[in-house]
Design a protein around this motif. Sequence first.
Motif, PDB file in Angstrom:
ATOM      1  N   TRP A  80       0.709  -1.029  -0.004  1.00  0.00           N
ATOM      2  CA  TRP A  80      -0.083   0.026  -0.019  1.00  0.00           C
ATOM      3  C   TRP A  80       0.892   1.239  -0.118  1.00  0.00           C
ATOM      4  CZ3 TRP A  80      -4.669   1.305  -1.253  1.00  0.00           C
ATOM      5  CH2 TRP A  80      -5.566   0.190  -1.152  1.00  0.00           C
ATOM      6  N   GLN A  81       2.049   1.137   0.434  1.00  0.00           N
ATOM      7  CA  GLN A  81       2.911   2.421   0.537  1.00  0.00           C
ATOM      8  C   GLN A  81       3.187   3.042  -1.089  1.00  0.00           C
ATOM      9  OE1 GLN A  81       3.767   3.777   3.325  1.00  0.00           O
ATOM     10  NE2 GLN A  81       2.872   2.014   4.397  1.00  0.00           N
ATOM     11  N   LYS A  82       3.186   2.072  -1.843  1.00  0.00           N
ATOM     12  CA  LYS A  82       3.543   2.639  -3.413  1.00  0.00           C
ATOM     13  C   LYS A  82       2.201   2.974  -4.179  1.00  0.00           C
ATOM     14  CE  LYS A  82       7.574  -0.414  -3.320  1.00  0.00           C
ATOM     15  NZ  LYS A  82       8.191  -1.446  -4.012  1.00  0.00           N
ATOM     16  N   VAL A  83       0.999   2.755  -3.310  1.00  0.00           N
ATOM     17  CA  VAL A  83      -0.274   3.119  -4.092  1.00  0.00           C
ATOM     18  C   VAL A  83      -0.640   4.768  -3.883  1.00  0.00           C
ATOM     19  CG1 VAL A  83      -2.674   2.467  -4.252  1.00  0.00           C
ATOM     20  CG2 VAL A  83      -1.261   0.932  -3.906  1.00  0.00           C
ATOM     21  N   VAL A  84      -1.022   5.298  -4.694  1.00  0.00           N
ATOM     22  CA  VAL A  84      -1.752   6.553  -4.901  1.00  0.00           C
ATOM     23  C   VAL A  84      -2.797   6.832  -5.622  1.00  0.00           C
ATOM     24  CG1 VAL A  84       0.748   7.854  -4.649  1.00  0.00           C
ATOM     25  CG2 VAL A  84      -0.226   7.176  -6.894  1.00  0.00           C
ATOM     26  N   THR A  85      -3.611   7.683  -5.198  1.00  0.00           N
ATOM     27  CA  THR A  85      -4.885   7.694  -6.271  1.00  0.00           C
ATOM     28  C   THR A  85      -4.538   8.279  -7.457  1.00  0.00           C
ATOM     29  OG1 THR A  85      -6.156   8.465  -4.112  1.00  0.00           O
ATOM     30  CG2 THR A  85      -6.972   9.202  -6.073  1.00  0.00           C
ATOM     31  N   ARG A  86      -4.998   7.861  -8.497  1.00  0.00           N
ATOM     32  CA  ARG A  86      -4.492   7.948  -9.735  1.00  0.00           C
ATOM     33  C   ARG A  86      -5.510   7.536 -10.863  1.00  0.00           C
ATOM     34  NH1 ARG A  86      -2.169   3.432 -12.611  1.00  0.00           N
ATOM     35  NH2 ARG A  86      -1.700   1.818 -10.896  1.00  0.00           N
ATOM     36  N   GLU A  87      -5.353   8.039 -11.897  1.00  0.00           N
ATOM     37  CA  GLU A  87      -6.036   7.509 -13.288  1.00  0.00           C
ATOM     38  C   GLU A  87      -5.185   6.456 -13.780  1.00  0.00           C
ATOM     39  OE1 GLU A  87      -8.008   9.144 -17.381  1.00  0.00           O
ATOM     40  OE2 GLU A  87      -7.875  10.251 -15.753  1.00  0.00           O
ATOM     41  N   MET A  88      -5.930   5.306 -14.241  1.00  0.00           N
ATOM     42  CA  MET A  88      -5.309   4.375 -14.804  1.00  0.00           C
ATOM     43  C   MET A  88      -6.021   3.993 -16.135  1.00  0.00           C
ATOM     44  SD  MET A  88      -5.618   1.514 -11.764  1.00  0.00           S
ATOM     45  CE  MET A  88      -5.781  -0.156 -12.402  1.00  0.00           C
ATOM     46  N   ASP A  89      -5.552   2.953 -16.975  1.00  0.00           N
ATOM     47  CA  ASP A  89      -6.233   2.518 -18.086  1.00  0.00           C
ATOM     48  C   ASP A  89      -7.088   1.344 -17.905  1.00  0.00           C
ATOM     49  OD1 ASP A  89      -4.177   1.013 -18.715  1.00  0.00           O
ATOM     50  OD2 ASP A  89      -3.339   2.084 -20.268  1.00  0.00           O
ATOM     51  N   TRP A  90      -7.647   0.921 -18.874  1.00  0.00           N
ATOM     52  CA  TRP A  90      -8.535  -0.146 -18.873  1.00  0.00           C
ATOM     53  C   TRP A  90      -7.427  -1.487 -18.692  1.00  0.00           C
ATOM     54  CZ3 TRP A  90     -13.072  -2.233 -17.811  1.00  0.00           C
ATOM     55  CH2 TRP A  90     -13.336  -3.387 -18.298  1.00  0.00           C
ATOM     56  N   THR A  91      -6.238  -1.404 -19.622  1.00  0.00           N
ATOM     57  CA  THR A  91      -5.570  -2.563 -19.769  1.00  0.00           C
ATOM     58  C   THR A  91      -4.812  -2.518 -18.163  1.00  0.00           C
ATOM     59  OG1 THR A  91      -4.910  -2.013 -21.891  1.00  0.00           O
ATOM     60  CG2 THR A  91      -3.316  -3.306 -20.759  1.00  0.00           C
ATOM     61  N   ASP A  92      -4.487  -1.480 -17.389  1.00  0.00           N
ATOM     62  CA  ASP A  92      -3.792  -1.678 -16.194  1.00  0.00           C
ATOM     63  C   ASP A  92      -4.933  -2.350 -15.221  1.00  0.00           C
ATOM     64  OD1 ASP A  92      -1.497  -0.451 -16.899  1.00  0.00           O
ATOM     65  OD2 ASP A  92      -2.199   1.495 -16.290  1.00  0.00           O
ATOM     66  N   LEU A  93      -6.268  -2.040 -15.122  1.00  0.00           N
ATOM     67  CA  LEU A  93      -7.002  -2.839 -14.449  1.00  0.00           C
ATOM     68  C   LEU A  93      -7.208  -4.097 -14.832  1.00  0.00           C
ATOM     69  CD1 LEU A  93      -9.533  -2.750 -12.407  1.00  0.00           C
ATOM     70  CD2 LEU A  93     -11.164  -2.119 -14.187  1.00  0.00           C
ATOM     71  N   LYS A  94      -7.406  -4.662 -15.963  1.00  0.00           N
ATOM     72  CA  LYS A  94      -7.253  -5.955 -16.443  1.00  0.00           C
ATOM     73  C   LYS A  94      -6.159  -6.744 -15.979  1.00  0.00           C
ATOM     74  CE  LYS A  94      -7.889  -5.712 -20.780  1.00  0.00           C
ATOM     75  NZ  LYS A  94      -8.078  -5.822 -22.324  1.00  0.00           N
ATOM     76  N   LEU A  95      -4.955  -6.013 -16.022  1.00  0.00           N
ATOM     77  CA  LEU A  95      -3.706  -6.651 -15.627  1.00  0.00           C
ATOM     78  C   LEU A  95      -3.721  -6.977 -13.929  1.00  0.00           C
ATOM     79  CD1 LEU A  95      -1.030  -4.992 -17.458  1.00  0.00           C
ATOM     80  CD2 LEU A  95      -1.851  -7.170 -17.787  1.00  0.00           C
ATOM     81  N   MET A  96      -4.379  -5.792 -13.230  1.00  0.00           N
ATOM     82  CA  MET A  96      -4.423  -5.919 -11.638  1.00  0.00           C
ATOM     83  C   MET A  96      -5.552  -7.170 -11.591  1.00  0.00           C
ATOM     84  SD  MET A  96      -5.774  -3.104  -8.936  1.00  0.00           S
ATOM     85  CE  MET A  96      -4.572  -1.892  -9.375  1.00  0.00           C
ATOM     86  N   LEU A  97      -6.491  -7.237 -12.079  1.00  0.00           N
ATOM     87  CA  LEU A  97      -7.591  -8.379 -11.974  1.00  0.00           C
ATOM     88  C   LEU A  97      -7.177  -9.753 -12.204  1.00  0.00           C
ATOM     89  CD1 LEU A  97     -10.835  -6.570 -13.386  1.00  0.00           C
ATOM     90  CD2 LEU A  97     -10.470  -7.343 -11.037  1.00  0.00           C
TER      91      LEU A  97
END
Length: 116
Positions: A80-97
């Motif tokens: 969590w230390q490296k996570v910031v509120t940000r905009e990401m793209d659809w591909t990043d969300l699919k990779l995260m899932l």
Amino acid sequence: MFFPEGRVRVHLCGQPVDMRKSYDGLYALTRSVLRQNPLSGHLFVFINRRATQMKVLYWDRTGFCLWAKRLERGRFLPDWQKVVTREMDWTDLKLMLEGIVPGAQRKRYQAPETAE
């Protein structure tokens, strides 16, 4: 629901969220923390403290929709230390899932090898 991938905007909340929140609670977080309009049609991603659950809120012109995923093993985020509120793209969300961490060559969970 199918999205044209190039037009989808995804906003990640950079702080842990209580997964007991539903439509109204996530709506309020979208307004206050992400500072976005929940009625915009964009996807808003919220992850719990242990990073084992994710909820995605979006408006589809007739009402709010909520996707939820709970992992049985592994985590969506390594730290969590490296996570910031940000905009990401659809591909990043699919990779995260799928558990793929960009820039690293590992998945969030590897099944143990079985001896034959």
